[in-house]
Scaffold this motif. Structure first.
Motif, mmCIF file in Angstrom:
data_model
loop_
_atom_site.group_PDB
_atom_site.id
_atom_site.type_symbol
_atom_site.label_atom_id
_atom_site.label_comp_id
_atom_site.label_asym_id
_atom_site.label_seq_id
_atom_site.Cartn_x
_atom_site.Cartn_y
_atom_site.Cartn_z
ATOM 1 N N THR A 1 0.802 -1.351 0.030
ATOM 2 C CA THR A 1 0.162 -0.135 -0.075
ATOM 3 C C THR A 1 0.621 1.298 0.228
ATOM 4 O OG1 THR A 1 -1.571 -1.139 1.184
ATOM 5 C CG2 THR A 1 -1.850 1.239 1.087
ATOM 6 N N PRO A 2 1.595 1.244 0.861
ATOM 7 C CA PRO A 2 2.699 2.610 0.722
ATOM 8 C C PRO A 2 3.443 2.585 -0.726
ATOM 9 C CG PRO A 2 3.023 1.535 2.909
ATOM 10 C CD PRO A 2 2.070 0.726 1.944
ATOM 11 N N SER A 3 3.670 1.423 -1.072
ATOM 12 C CA SER A 3 4.483 1.842 -2.455
ATOM 13 C C SER A 3 3.511 2.218 -3.591
ATOM 14 C CB SER A 3 5.111 0.495 -2.813
ATOM 15 O OG SER A 3 6.246 0.036 -1.748
ATOM 16 N N LEU A 4 2.346 1.776 -3.528
ATOM 17 C CA LEU A 4 1.409 2.255 -4.637
ATOM 18 C C LEU A 4 0.844 3.615 -4.490
ATOM 19 C CD1 LEU A 4 -0.606 -1.270 -5.131
ATOM 20 C CD2 LEU A 4 1.154 -0.323 -6.653
ATOM 21 N N LEU A 5 0.667 3.751 -3.170
ATOM 22 C CA LEU A 5 -0.134 5.191 -2.802
ATOM 23 C C LEU A 5 1.133 6.283 -2.720
ATOM 24 C CD1 LEU A 5 -2.933 4.214 -0.373
ATOM 25 C CD2 LEU A 5 -3.076 4.667 -3.071
ATOM 26 N N GLY A 6 2.025 5.920 -2.223
ATOM 27 C CA GLY A 6 3.240 6.775 -1.944
ATOM 28 C C GLY A 6 4.140 7.122 -3.097
#
Length: 272
Positions: free
Chosen positions: A217-222
C-alpha cells in the motif's frame, strides 16, 4: 512423567513450525546482515547511517505508523463500542461489515484508493467543482494517501481487538456511573476507556507493527518519491540483489520497532 511426555508430544508440531518458520529465518537474516566478502563486517549498518537518506526513510516509517495507529484507534474505539452495545442481530451485521474488507486482497483495495485519490478521481473532481483546489490537485503520491489507505486496511484489526474487551465489560458499571452523575462522555472517559486499555494496547501493537512492515500500500499510494523502509528492503532484494544490505535494513527496522514498542509492552503489563 507420562503427562509431561504427552504435553511435549502435543507441543512438538507447533514448536517445530515456530523454529522452521520464524526462528531460523530470523537467525539467517542476522547472519546475512553482518556477512561480507572478507567475513564478519558491520559495513552494511555503517552504509545505512552514513547517508541521511536511509535514516529519513526509517523516521518516515515510524512517524507514519504512529499516525496510522492513532487514527485507527480514534475511529475504531467508537465503532467497537457501538458494536458491543447494540442488539445481537445488528452486532452481527456490524461485525460482518468490519470483517468483509479482510476478504478482499490488499492490492485490490489499494487500487481502489488509487482511483479515488487520483487527479481525475471523484474526490479531486468534487473539490475542483467546489473551487477548493486547483486543476492539478491530486492526493496520490503523498503521505496523506498512505495514511488513508493504511487506516482503511488496518481498521478491522483495531476494531476486533477492542470488541473482544468491550463485549466483556459489564453494562451495569456504566449505569452506576451515570447514576452517580457522570455524563455519557465522562462515563466513557472514566469507566469504559480505562477498562478497555488492554484492547487498545493489543490493537495498537497489531496496527503499528503491520503498518511499519507493510510495503504494498505505501509503495502504490506513495510512489517512488515517498518511500518507507519495507519498500527499500524489497527494492534491495528484488532490484539491486543486495541481500546483505536488505538484511541489515531488516535488523534496523526490527530493533527500531522494538524500541518504540517497549512503552506499549509496559503499558500492557500494567493493565494485565
Amino acid at each position: 512423567m507420562t503427562n509431561r511426555r504427552e504435553a511435549w508430544l502435543f507441543l512438538f508440531p507447533g514448536l517445530a513450525l515456530l523454529v522452521l518458520g520464524f526462528i531460523l529465518p530470523i537467525m539467517r537474516m542476522l547472519v546475512l546482515s553482518v556477512m561480507g566478502p572478507d567475513g564478519v563486517t558491520f559495513e552494511h549498518f555503517a552504509r545505512f547511517f552514513q547517508d541521511g537518506y536511509y535514516p529519513s526513510i526509517l523516521w518516515r516509517t515510524v512517524r507514519l505508523s504512529l499516525v496510522i495507529t492513532a487514527l485507527t484507534a480514534a475511529i475504531g474505539f467508537p465503532l467497537a463500542y457501538i458494536t458491543s452495545r447494540v442488539g445481537p442481530q445488528a452486532r452481527l451485521w456490524l461485525i460482518v461489515m468490519v470483517i468483509l474488507p479482510l476478504m478482499t486482497s490488499v492490492v485490490v483495495r489499494t487500487f481502489g484508493w488509487m482511483v479515488l485519490l487520483g487527479r481525475s478521481g471523484p474526490l479531486a473532481t468534487m473539490l475542483r467543482e467546489m473551487g477548493l483546489v486547483g486543476r492539478s490537485f491530486s492526493l496520490m503520491h503523498t503521505e496523506s494517501a498512505i495514511i488513508l489507505g493504511m487506516v482503511q486496511v488496518l481498521l478491522p484489526f483495531m476494531v476486533l481487538s477492542l470488541l473482544g474487551v468491550l463485549t466483556r465489560l459489564d453494562p451495569r458499571l456504566e449505569e452506576a456511573a451515570r447514576t452517580m452523575g457522570c455524563s455519557f462522555l465522562q462515563t466513557i472517559r472514566r469507566v469504559v476507556l480505562p477498562l478497555s486499555m488492554p484492547g487498545v494496547v493489543a490493537g495498537s501493537l497489531l496496527v503499528f507493527t503491520l503498518s511499519a512492515s507493510s510495503f504494498i500500500t505505501p509503495s502504490l499510494l506513495g510512489g517512488a518519491r515517498i518511500e518507507v523502509l519495507a519498500g527499500s528492503i524489497y527494492k534491495s532484494v528484488t532490484q539491486t540483489l543486495d541481500w546483505n544490505f536488505a538484511a541489515a535494513q531488516s535488523v534496523i527496522l526490527f530493533f527500531g520497532l522494538a524500541l518504540v514498542l517497549i512503552p506499549y509492552l509496559r503499558l500492557g503489563a500494567r493493565h494485565g
